[in-house]
Design a protein around this motif. Structure first.
Motif, PDB file in Angstrom:
ATOM      1  N   ARG A   1      14.733  42.262  34.800  1.00  0.00           N
ATOM      2  CA  ARG A   1      14.672  40.802  34.738  1.00  0.00           C
ATOM      3  C   ARG A   1      14.485  40.397  33.286  1.00  0.00           C
ATOM      4  NH1 ARG A   1       9.656  39.081  33.399  1.00  0.00           N
ATOM      5  NH2 ARG A   1       7.859  40.330  34.043  1.00  0.00           N
ATOM      6  N   GLN A   2      14.732  39.121  33.043  1.00  0.00           N
ATOM      7  CA  GLN A   2      14.563  38.630  31.676  1.00  0.00           C
ATOM      8  C   GLN A   2      13.082  38.461  31.348  1.00  0.00           C
ATOM      9  OE1 GLN A   2      16.988  35.243  30.661  1.00  0.00           O
ATOM     10  NE2 GLN A   2      15.782  34.799  28.805  1.00  0.00           N
ATOM     11  N   GLU A   3      12.704  38.836  30.128  1.00  0.00           N
ATOM     12  CA  GLU A   3      11.351  38.577  29.627  1.00  0.00           C
ATOM     13  C   GLU A   3      11.516  38.008  28.224  1.00  0.00           C
ATOM     14  OE1 GLU A   3       8.164  39.330  30.850  1.00  0.00           O
ATOM     15  OE2 GLU A   3       6.941  39.952  29.143  1.00  0.00           O
ATOM     16  N   ARG A   4      11.161  36.804  28.019  1.00  0.00           N
ATOM     17  CA  ARG A   4      11.433  36.087  26.781  1.00  0.00           C
ATOM     18  C   ARG A   4      12.923  36.216  26.441  1.00  0.00           C
ATOM     19  NH1 ARG A   4       5.882  37.585  23.787  1.00  0.00           N
ATOM     20  NH2 ARG A   4       6.143  39.369  25.121  1.00  0.00           N
ATOM     21  N   LYS A   5      13.259  36.789  25.250  1.00  0.00           N
ATOM     22  CA  LYS A   5      14.698  36.868  24.909  1.00  0.00           C
ATOM     23  C   LYS A   5      15.233  38.277  25.121  1.00  0.00           C
ATOM     24  CE  LYS A   5      14.174  33.139  21.634  1.00  0.00           C
ATOM     25  NZ  LYS A   5      13.784  32.837  20.274  1.00  0.00           N
ATOM     26  N   GLY A   6      14.463  39.083  25.797  1.00  0.00           N
ATOM     27  CA  GLY A   6      14.910  40.441  26.104  1.00  0.00           C
ATOM     28  C   GLY A   6      14.821  40.688  27.603  1.00  0.00           C
TER      29      GLY A   6
END
Ligand SMILES: Cc1cc2nc3c(=O)[nH]c(=O)nc-3n(C[C@H](O)[C@H](O)[C@H](O)COP(=O)(O)OP(=O)(O)OC[C@H]3O[C@@H](n4cnc5c(N)ncnc54)[C@H](O)[C@@H]3O)c2cc1C
Length: 811
Positions: free
Chosen positions: A260-265
């Motif tokens: 899943r996405q976490e901030r921009k990563g």
């Protein structure tokens, strides 16, 4: 700290806080939570915070749906942010089998009210451009998936509970639990002792230790779990910029990863094959907000596949790797509910997906405590589903198997190998020599079917009819045309005796108790009139009853039986476990066979249908029931384990020239379908009433008093909302498995509970529940059942296809 409370919840992780909140919501506000350190000081601290509705059991899936829906309510009540990201999630199928599995999950979602859709690989790529499309055959989108902030969410539960009057004691380890003679618990902590009417074990990583404080060893084990967080990824930044929202979650079954996405990563977690338990015997009390040493080599095989499937991930730098422990039960579902033999001690532990399941666990447990019943079907997570065979080392083997298979398909005819054989009868080797393919029935090896000479005794796992089909057919025909023998040691057996036994059983059961030497079948209801048991009861003497039921429900039933025992000592309760074992012979020639093994008169007039008798069979002291679940002429012969082998050998030799065949559980289940007989756990569960289930003739409303009578009367008067019906299905090479939706006039109106092939009647059969108003629609093909994505015509059977008059049972 107070000196007394109604409920003491031990553990301030997401689960304990949810239980506390739900107790206040259900109206109990004199409740406290006791936490060793700070809130979120266990596995909750490590969590990646993802949530989803996917679960192999529809009832647990429903509770997951409830949990996910709850977060908005929590935020509204408390003003505390849960950090919600409702991004939706993709389940990516790499094989046609996995796609079939997703089709089944999608079909089931229809009646669970969950929002899913099936996608082609290119549609999936549209939503998640990181995918390398060629590796996938399709996907399912679950709109409810997302992620949250574990800390914020746990505090939101806690705040909501406190706002309603609950108290929370931090830095207060519970060191001991002692039961007082009045049934309450002294909860001993480093800060003093608090007396509680109820104690909830929400100890998470320390649930075993809290269990040991009351002398039990819970089947729960923590596993190390790793996820990595990438550096910022240009692909993610670009996607967010273009679309204005986050990337959806994804589960890649082949790579056994979730992301899943976490901030921009991105976050990428694995359920690796080479998984490792953490602190397998005891959890250190000084463990807290700390990480375990990562081991990238262990997850490298998953990462390699993942990097092929999502090439951008391979290019991304790794910002950090998190390795933390969290707990599992042997089947991966939570352990919830009152513990048998420890009144007032409740479990809410082994919750492996706290942010998908924590709300549902809290709801179920609070209703159970406040109303005496969880209010819906929680069997799949009931702590009572395990017996004494689920030891610590058994749990270790099973949890490792479950973890490493977290994203593997479990086929309906698949028996998992870890920790087997755990229990065997004296016939184990004999049955294997006869070609038995064994299955696990509540920890006991039980023959499923028999491979004839020259056929490999092995299941080819499939959602379709499989290699056992012709052999199960031969077993069914052998029974219906001559006689078969099967092992029934796996049934639950109890003895209930004493001067108060008849009154006690009459109050628990819906049917009148039999006369000496006779048998009755009887459901058992809870006060709401829902089915919590289904038994065969024989009266051996005026004060001695023998009771048979479902193997899986033994602890569940003992818990209920014990809770209702009179305290004057007039009733004795004994669970035989494997101290009583049995063989059943069934088929038109079974009487001839029994006659060869006994000098008693076993004629149809001397040993009638539903008779029970103590008699010698093949020299063995036995108890004989003239009933079988096959719906044919037949007998159950019960003996002490030391006689089982002799009994079997004599049956075998005496039956040779009568055409005796072996038959296993699969044939038995097929034969019962031909009679429209329901089965516990599928058709008979605590969400159905006795009349809804069609058990009318076993409910004696003329009896002045039994638990659930008022509700049963009301159900009879209104006809109930649902009706159990049997269907003949126009199936092709796949029969129903259970949990398929039933369609009528273009709408999903019900669900299938079980089914399969009726080999003797040569029809594909199913049973399920539909609204009562539709049960009279007997038109051919009036219904459709969705099997593996195909809607198949189905017609209600108004009577069993085999022997509707029941003449064979009574011959
Ligand atoms: C790396 C990792 C990633 C995860 N990712 C996810 C995810 O994405 N989504 C998801 O849903 N789940 C995830 N989980 C799992 C999730 O963390 C658990 O399901 C959840 O935390 C279980 O919560 P709990 O309250 O049962 O237990 P815990 O969080 O372990 O809480 C138990 C609490 O009880 C207290 N306690 C124990 N014994 C005593 C005692 N004797 N006296 C007083 N207090 C006591 C402890 O101090 C602790 O605070 C992840 C877990 C890990 C490790």
């Amino acid at each position: 700290m107070k000196s007394h409370t109604r409920v003491a919840v031990i553990g301030g992780g997401v689960v304990g806080c949810s239980v506390l909140y739900h107790l206040t919501k259900a109206g109990w506000t004199d409740v406290v939570l006791i936490e060793r350190d700070q809130l979120t000081s266990g596995s909750t601290w490590h969590a990646a915070g993802g949530f989803h509705t996917l679960n192999g059991d529809p009832n647990v899936a429903k509770l997951q749906g409830y949990t996910i829906g709850l977060y908005d309510e929590l935020e509204r009540i408390t003003g505390q942010s849960c950090g919600l990201h409702r991004s939706g999630g993709l389940l990516l199928a790499d094989t046609p089998e996995r796609m079939e599995w997703l089709k089944m999950a999608h079909a089931r979602a229809r009646y669970l009210g969950l929002e899913t859709s099936l996608l082609t690989p290119s549609e999936a790529k549209q939503l998640l451009p990181l995918i390398e499309e060629k590796y996938f055959v399709g996907a399912m989108l679950d709109a409810a998936d997302g992620n949250l902030d574990p800390y914020g969410t746990t505090h939101a539960y806690a705040k909501a509970a406190k706002m309603a009057g609950a108290e929370i004691y931090l830095k207060t380890p519970v060191t001991a639990l002692a039961r007082r003679s009045n049934g309450t618990w002294d909860v001993v902590t480093t800060e003093g002792t608090i007396n509680a009417e109820h104690v909830v074990n929400a100890g998470g990583l320390w649930a075993r230790e809290v269990g040991r404080m009351v002398g039990i060893e819970l089947p729960v084990l923590a596993m190390e779990h790793m996820y990595l967080v990438t550096d910022d990824m240009p692909e993610v930044i670009e996607f967010n910029r273009e679309r204005g929202h986050e990337l959806p979650h994804a589960i890649d079954f082949k790579a056994e990863i979730y992301m899943r996405q976490e901030r921009k990563g991105m976050v990428l977690g694995t359920y690796e094959r080479a998984c490792v338990p953490w602190s397998p015997r005891t959890t250190p009390w000084d463990f807290g907000a700390q990480l375990l040493e990562p081991d990238i080599d262990r997850i490298a095989p998953s990462l390699e596949i993942g990097y092929e499937h999502f090439p951008a991930m391979a290019r991304a730098g790794i910002r950090r790797v998190v390795n933390g422990p969290f707990t599992f039960s042997p089947d991966g579902n939570p352990l919830v509910g009152p513990v048998q033999g420890r009144p007032g001690f409740w479990c809410a532990c082994a919750v492996m997906a706290g942010f998908s399941q924590g709300g549902g666990v809290g709801l179920a447990l609070s209703q159970w405590m406040v109303n005496g019943d969880p209010g819906f079907d929680v069997w799949a997570m009931d702590v009572a589903r395990y017996g004494p065979w689920a030891t610590r080392s058994y749990t270790n083997e099973k949890v490792r198997e479950n973890y490493s298979r977290r994203f593997s398909i479990r086929f309906p005819n698949e028996e998992l190998p870890a920790a087997r054989p755990q229990q065997t009868t004296a016939l184990y080797d004999v049955m294997l020599a006869a070609g038995a393919v064994m299955g696990d029935s509540w920890g006991l090896e039980t023959p499923l079917w028999f491979a004839p000479p020259g056929v490999e005794p092995r299941d080819v796992v499939s959602f379709h009819r499989s290699n056992d089909f012709p052999h199960v057919k031969a077993e069914c025909l052998g029974v219906r045309n001559a006689v078969g023998v099967t092992e029934i040691a796996n049934f639950a057996k109890y003895e209930i005796s004493g001067p108060g036994a008849e009154g006690y059983l009459s109050r628990l059961m819906t049917n009148r108790m039999p006369k000496v030497g006779r048998i009755v079948l009887t459901p058992m209801l809870n006060p709401a009139g829902k089915l919590i048991g289904d038994f065969t009861i024989a009266r051996a003497t005026p004060e001695r009853f023998l009771v048979w039921g479902s193997s899986q429900a033994q602890i569940y039933h003992m818990r209920w039986f014990e809770a209702h025992l009179p305290d004057d000592g007039s009733v004795r309760l004994h669970r035989f476990d494997m101290g009583l074992v049995g063989l059943s012979i069934a088929g038109p020639r079974s009487r001839e066979l029994l006659a060869r093994l006994s000098d008693e008169d076993v004629s149809g007039t001397a040993l009638r249908f539903m008779d029970h008798r103590a008699m010698d069979v093949a020299n063995c002291p036995a108890r004989v029931n003239r009933v079988t679940y096959t719906g044919d002429l037949g007998y159950e012969i019960w003996v002490a384990p030391e006689y089982q082998r002799r009994l079997y050998e004599k049956i075998r030799s005496a039956g040779q020239d009568l055409g005796l065949v072996h038959f296993g559980m699969r044939a038995l289940l097929s034969l019962r379908l031909e009679k429209n007989f329901p089965t516990w756990y599928r058709e008979l569960r605590p969400i159905y009433g006795a009349f809804e289930a069609g058990l009318d003739r076993f409910v004696d409303l003329g009896k002045p008093d039994f638990i659930g009578r008022e509700a049963a009367l009301a159900e009879k008067a209104t006809g109930g909302k649902l009706r159990r019906v049997s269907f003949a299905v126009d199936a092709s090479d796949a029969d129903v498995l259970g949990d398929e939706p039933i369609w009528h006039a273009g709408k999903v109106i019900g669900w299938i509970t079980s089914g399969g092939y009726g080999h003797y009647v040569d029809r594909s059969l199913a049973q399920g529940y539909i609204p009562t108003s539709l049960a009279e629609d007997l038109r051919q093909g009036a219904f459709e059942i969705e099997i593996l994505g195909d809607r198949r015509n189905a017609s209600i059977l108004s009577e069993p296809l085999f022997d509707p008059a029941g003449a064979r049972m009574r011959m």
